[in-house]
Write a protein that holds these residues in place. Sequence first.
Motif, PDB file in Angstrom:
ATOM      1  N   LYS A 150      -4.455  -7.686   2.523  1.00  0.00           N
ATOM      2  CA  LYS A 150      -3.558  -6.788   2.158  1.00  0.00           C
ATOM      3  C   LYS A 150      -2.072  -7.345   2.478  1.00  0.00           C
ATOM      4  O   LYS A 150      -1.579  -7.803   3.653  1.00  0.00           O
ATOM      5  CB  LYS A 150      -3.522  -5.529   3.069  1.00  0.00           C
ATOM      6  CG  LYS A 150      -3.146  -4.218   2.333  1.00  0.00           C
ATOM      7  CD  LYS A 150      -3.973  -3.417   1.791  1.00  0.00           C
ATOM      8  CE  LYS A 150      -3.240  -2.285   1.309  1.00  0.00           C
ATOM      9  NZ  LYS A 150      -3.754  -1.641   0.029  1.00  0.00           N
ATOM     10  N   VAL A 151      -1.265  -7.387   1.239  1.00  0.00           N
ATOM     11  CA  VAL A 151       0.014  -7.935   1.417  1.00  0.00           C
ATOM     12  C   VAL A 151       1.031  -6.936   1.236  1.00  0.00           C
ATOM     13  O   VAL A 151       2.175  -7.160   1.687  1.00  0.00           O
ATOM     14  CB  VAL A 151       0.277  -9.025   0.338  1.00  0.00           C
ATOM     15  CG1 VAL A 151      -0.651 -10.427   0.836  1.00  0.00           C
ATOM     16  CG2 VAL A 151      -0.092  -8.801  -1.046  1.00  0.00           C
ATOM     17  N   SER A 152       0.640  -5.696   0.567  1.00  0.00           N
ATOM     18  CA  SER A 152       1.485  -4.548   0.485  1.00  0.00           C
ATOM     19  C   SER A 152       0.966  -3.639   0.416  1.00  0.00           C
ATOM     20  O   SER A 152      -0.466  -3.455   0.410  1.00  0.00           O
ATOM     21  CB  SER A 152       2.496  -4.985  -0.702  1.00  0.00           C
ATOM     22  OG  SER A 152       1.736  -4.538  -1.826  1.00  0.00           O
ATOM     23  N   GLU A 153       1.571  -2.251   0.356  1.00  0.00           N
ATOM     24  CA  GLU A 153       0.777  -1.037  -0.018  1.00  0.00           C
ATOM     25  C   GLU A 153      -0.174  -1.054  -0.826  1.00  0.00           C
ATOM     26  O   GLU A 153      -1.032  -0.327  -0.975  1.00  0.00           O
ATOM     27  CB  GLU A 153       1.834   0.266   0.226  1.00  0.00           C
ATOM     28  CG  GLU A 153       1.233   1.448   0.272  1.00  0.00           C
ATOM     29  CD  GLU A 153       2.403   2.550   0.400  1.00  0.00           C
ATOM     30  OE1 GLU A 153       2.157   3.482  -0.349  1.00  0.00           O
ATOM     31  OE2 GLU A 153       3.308   2.388   1.030  1.00  0.00           O
ATOM     32  N   ASN A 154       0.231  -1.545  -2.018  1.00  0.00           N
ATOM     33  CA  ASN A 154      -0.288  -1.416  -3.213  1.00  0.00           C
ATOM     34  C   ASN A 154      -1.150  -2.713  -3.722  1.00  0.00           C
ATOM     35  O   ASN A 154      -1.836  -2.772  -4.928  1.00  0.00           O
ATOM     36  CB  ASN A 154       0.433  -1.092  -4.582  1.00  0.00           C
ATOM     37  CG  ASN A 154       1.255   0.404  -4.113  1.00  0.00           C
ATOM     38  OD1 ASN A 154       0.325   1.143  -3.633  1.00  0.00           O
ATOM     39  ND2 ASN A 154       2.459   0.349  -4.360  1.00  0.00           N
ATOM     40  N   THR A 155      -0.967  -3.862  -3.054  1.00  0.00           N
ATOM     41  CA  THR A 155      -1.696  -5.028  -3.369  1.00  0.00           C
ATOM     42  C   THR A 155      -2.350  -5.679  -2.374  1.00  0.00           C
ATOM     43  O   THR A 155      -2.033  -5.800  -1.123  1.00  0.00           O
ATOM     44  CB  THR A 155      -0.380  -6.218  -3.985  1.00  0.00           C
ATOM     45  OG1 THR A 155       0.436  -5.482  -4.754  1.00  0.00           O
ATOM     46  CG2 THR A 155      -1.017  -7.397  -4.481  1.00  0.00           C
ATOM     47  N   GLN A 180       3.022  -5.855 -11.467  1.00  0.00           N
ATOM     48  CA  GLN A 180       2.598  -5.172 -10.276  1.00  0.00           C
ATOM     49  C   GLN A 180       0.928  -4.923  -9.904  1.00  0.00           C
ATOM     50  O   GLN A 180       0.467  -3.847 -10.184  1.00  0.00           O
ATOM     51  CB  GLN A 180       3.182  -3.663 -10.250  1.00  0.00           C
ATOM     52  CG  GLN A 180       4.718  -3.913 -10.540  1.00  0.00           C
ATOM     53  CD  GLN A 180       5.445  -2.615 -10.402  1.00  0.00           C
ATOM     54  OE1 GLN A 180       4.865  -1.442 -10.413  1.00  0.00           O
ATOM     55  NE2 GLN A 180       6.794  -2.576 -10.288  1.00  0.00           N
ATOM     56  N   PHE A 202       5.277 -11.763  -1.302  1.00  0.00           N
ATOM     57  CA  PHE A 202       5.156 -10.802  -0.686  1.00  0.00           C
ATOM     58  C   PHE A 202       5.910 -10.730   0.824  1.00  0.00           C
ATOM     59  O   PHE A 202       5.523  -9.836   1.730  1.00  0.00           O
ATOM     60  CB  PHE A 202       3.610  -9.858  -0.513  1.00  0.00           C
ATOM     61  CG  PHE A 202       3.313  -9.656  -1.840  1.00  0.00           C
ATOM     62  CD1 PHE A 202       3.551  -8.376  -2.121  1.00  0.00           C
ATOM     63  CD2 PHE A 202       2.607 -10.378  -2.767  1.00  0.00           C
ATOM     64  CE1 PHE A 202       3.216  -7.861  -3.681  1.00  0.00           C
ATOM     65  CE2 PHE A 202       2.110 -10.124  -3.834  1.00  0.00           C
ATOM     66  CZ  PHE A 202       2.607  -8.707  -4.445  1.00  0.00           C
ATOM     67  N   ASN A 203       6.392 -11.821   1.118  1.00  0.00           N
ATOM     68  CA  ASN A 203       6.975 -12.146   2.491  1.00  0.00           C
ATOM     69  C   ASN A 203       6.133 -12.004   3.680  1.00  0.00           C
ATOM     70  O   ASN A 203       6.346 -11.639   4.881  1.00  0.00           O
ATOM     71  CB  ASN A 203       8.194 -11.174   2.786  1.00  0.00           C
ATOM     72  CG  ASN A 203       9.307 -11.418   1.836  1.00  0.00           C
ATOM     73  OD1 ASN A 203       9.737 -12.308   1.524  1.00  0.00           O
ATOM     74  ND2 ASN A 203      10.039 -10.205   1.203  1.00  0.00           N
ATOM     75  N   GLN A 204       4.956 -12.687   3.081  1.00  0.00           N
ATOM     76  CA  GLN A 204       3.762 -12.515   4.175  1.00  0.00           C
ATOM     77  C   GLN A 204       3.483 -14.033   4.556  1.00  0.00           C
ATOM     78  O   GLN A 204       3.702 -14.984   3.965  1.00  0.00           O
ATOM     79  CB  GLN A 204       2.550 -11.888   3.811  1.00  0.00           C
ATOM     80  CG  GLN A 204       2.422 -10.783   3.321  1.00  0.00           C
ATOM     81  CD  GLN A 204       2.490  -9.610   4.407  1.00  0.00           C
ATOM     82  OE1 GLN A 204       1.689 -10.003   5.641  1.00  0.00           O
ATOM     83  NE2 GLN A 204       3.440  -8.712   4.413  1.00  0.00           N
ATOM     84  N   LYS A 214       6.101  -9.308 -10.217  1.00  0.00           N
ATOM     85  CA  LYS A 214       7.014  -7.843 -10.447  1.00  0.00           C
ATOM     86  C   LYS A 214       6.860  -7.320 -11.624  1.00  0.00           C
ATOM     87  O   LYS A 214       7.087  -5.984 -11.649  1.00  0.00           O
ATOM     88  CB  LYS A 214       8.611  -8.452 -10.309  1.00  0.00           C
ATOM     89  CG  LYS A 214       9.644  -7.496 -10.140  1.00  0.00           C
ATOM     90  CD  LYS A 214      11.003  -8.048 -10.030  1.00  0.00           C
ATOM     91  CE  LYS A 214      11.946  -7.010  -9.461  1.00  0.00           C
ATOM     92  NZ  LYS A 214      13.394  -7.677  -9.358  1.00  0.00           N
ATOM     93  N   CYS A 267       1.366 -14.965  -0.945  1.00  0.00           N
ATOM     94  CA  CYS A 267       1.740 -14.375   0.296  1.00  0.00           C
ATOM     95  C   CYS A 267       3.252 -14.445   0.443  1.00  0.00           C
ATOM     96  O   CYS A 267       3.882 -13.718   0.998  1.00  0.00           O
ATOM     97  CB  CYS A 267       0.974 -15.064   1.442  1.00  0.00           C
ATOM     98  SG  CYS A 267      -1.074 -14.703   1.772  1.00  0.00           S
TER      99      CYS A 267
END
Length: 87
Positions: free
Chosen positions: A71-76, A31, A50-52, A28, A47
């Motif tokens: 890919k686990v988020s738009e930016n990560t 980032q 990132f709730n994956q 957090k 994972c």
Amino acid sequence: LKSKSMQAKMEKKWIKKSREEFLEKLIKIIQPKIIITLGRDSFDSVCLVFNQKLSSTDSYATIVNNHSPYKVSENTTIYPVFHCGAW
């Protein structure tokens, strides 16, 4: 932490505590755009931050051997690699 050799498995409760008290907060703050995970336990922990979650049909070996980012988020993006102790 480990009562046996360094090759001994990490207990799930240690991994969960580390994720909740350290990893989630660190991610957090920083980032990161890229995270390289060393082994299945670290991959699963990131994972979960990132709730994956891998589907039951996904194999960690397949993910690593595909040499594709996860890919686990738009930016990560995660780049999983095998842990050297897994050989």
